[in-house]
Write an enzyme that holds these catalytic residues in place. Structure first.
Site, short mmCIF file in Angstrom:
data_model
loop_
_atom_site.label_atom_id
_atom_site.label_comp_id
_atom_site.label_asym_id
_atom_site.label_seq_id
_atom_site.Cartn_x
_atom_site.Cartn_y
_atom_site.Cartn_z
N CYS A 79 51.09 53.75 32.56
CA CYS A 79 49.77 53.51 32.08
C CYS A 79 48.85 53.76 33.30
O CYS A 79 48.84 54.82 33.77
CB CYS A 79 49.62 52.15 31.65
SG CYS A 79 47.90 52.23 30.69
N HIS A 189 53.02 52.84 27.05
CA HIS A 189 53.73 51.71 27.76
C HIS A 189 55.18 51.77 27.24
O HIS A 189 55.37 51.45 26.04
CB HIS A 189 53.07 50.45 27.04
CG HIS A 189 51.63 50.45 27.64
ND1 HIS A 189 51.56 49.46 28.80
CD2 HIS A 189 50.54 50.53 27.39
CE1 HIS A 189 50.46 49.25 29.35
NE2 HIS A 189 49.88 50.12 28.56
N GLU A 191 57.45 49.79 27.92
CA GLU A 191 57.99 48.55 27.65
C GLU A 191 57.44 47.82 26.43
O GLU A 191 57.75 46.92 25.81
CB GLU A 191 57.56 47.50 28.58
CG GLU A 191 56.00 47.29 28.94
CD GLU A 191 55.25 48.31 29.28
OE1 GLU A 191 54.05 48.09 29.08
OE2 GLU A 191 55.59 49.50 29.46
#
EC number: 4.3.2.10
Length: 211
Positions: A79, A189, A191
Site C-alpha cells: 500500500c 493489501h 494481508e
C-alpha cells in the site's frame, strides 16, 4: 527472519496476524538497528506518502532501507509502502526513496474523466489482477485474475512499464504488483486478501537474497 519496518502507519497488526498464521518469524521495530540482521523486509502501512517519508527520515529508515536493498535483501512494499519506493509522490509533494524510477499520482490527475464519470476514489474493495511482463516469484502459484483487496487514492506510475507484473482495471489500468530486482511491491493489501494474499506473503518469505 522478516523485519517489519514500523513507521507509525496503520495496518501493521493485520500483517503480523498473517505472518503468525503462516508461522513465519518476524521482528517489528521502529529502530533500524534492531532489524539489521534480518534477511528481508516488509514495508506496510496506510496513510499519507509525505507523512510516511517524514517518519522514515526521522528514524533513519530512509537510509537503512536503501542500504539493505543495495545489499541484495528482498523488500516488499505494501500500500503506502508500495508508493514510497518510487522517486516522487504527488501526495504532499513528497520526495520518496527512489528505489524504482517513477512517481505517484492521484487517479483524477491521470484521468480527469473518472471524476466526471463519478468513479469513486479511493479505489476500495475487491478487484481482480491480471498478470503481464513475465513471471514474478511472489505470484508463483497464484491464478491470473485472482481477487485482492485494495484501498488507495494514488496510483503507481513507473518510468519503466516492464516492472509492472500485475494490474487491475479501475477507470484506468492500475499497476498492482511491481518487481525491480529484489524490490517488490503490492498496491493492494495481501494481508487482507484471503488465501491469495497469504500465498503472496509466503512466496516473498521464501525468496533467496539478491533476487
Amino acid at each position: 527472519m522478516v523485519g517489519i519496518i514500523d513507521f507509525n502507519a496503520g495496518n501493521i497488526t493485520s500483517l503480523e496476524r498473517a505472518l503468525d498464521y503462516l508461522k513465519i518469524p518476524y521482528i517489528r521495530s521502529k529502530n533500524p538497528s534492531e532489524l539489521k540482521d534480518c534477511d528481508r523486509f516488509m514495508f506496510p502501512g496506510d496513510g499519507d506518502d509525505a507523512y510516511a517519508m517524514a517518519e522514515l527520515k526521522k528514524s533513519g529508515f530512509d537510509v537503512f532501507v536503501r542500504e539493505q536493498v543495495a545489499a541484495g535483501k528482498p523488500l516488499l512494499g505494501i500500500c503506502v509502502g508500495s508508493q514510497i519506493i518510487f522517486e516522487h509522490s504527488e501526495e504532499g509533494d513528497a520526495t520518496c526513496l527512489g528505489l524504482v524510477e517513477g512517481e505517484i499520482k492521484h487517479f483524477y490527475t491521470i484521468e480527469p474523466k473518472m471524476k466526471e464519470d463519478k468513479i469513486k476514489v479511493p479505489h476500495m474493495g475487491w478487484n481482480n489482477i491480471s498478470f503481464e511482463n513475465g513471471d514474478c516469484p511472489i505470484l508463483a502459484g497464484i491464478k491470473n485474475d485472482s481477487d485482492v483487496y485494495f484501498v488507495h487514492s494514488f496510483v503507481i506510475c513507473p518510468k519503466d512499464a516492464s516492472v509492472v507484473k500485475a494490474y487491475a482495471e479501475y477507470g484506468i489500468k492500475v499497476p498492482s504488483v511491481i518487481q525491480k530486482g529484489n524490490v517488490f511491491a503490492c498496491q493492494f493489501h495481501p494481508e487482507k486478501s484471503g488465501v491469495t494474499g497469504l500465498k503472496i506473503i509466503e512466496n516473498f518469505c521464501k525468496l533467496g537474497t539478491s533476487c
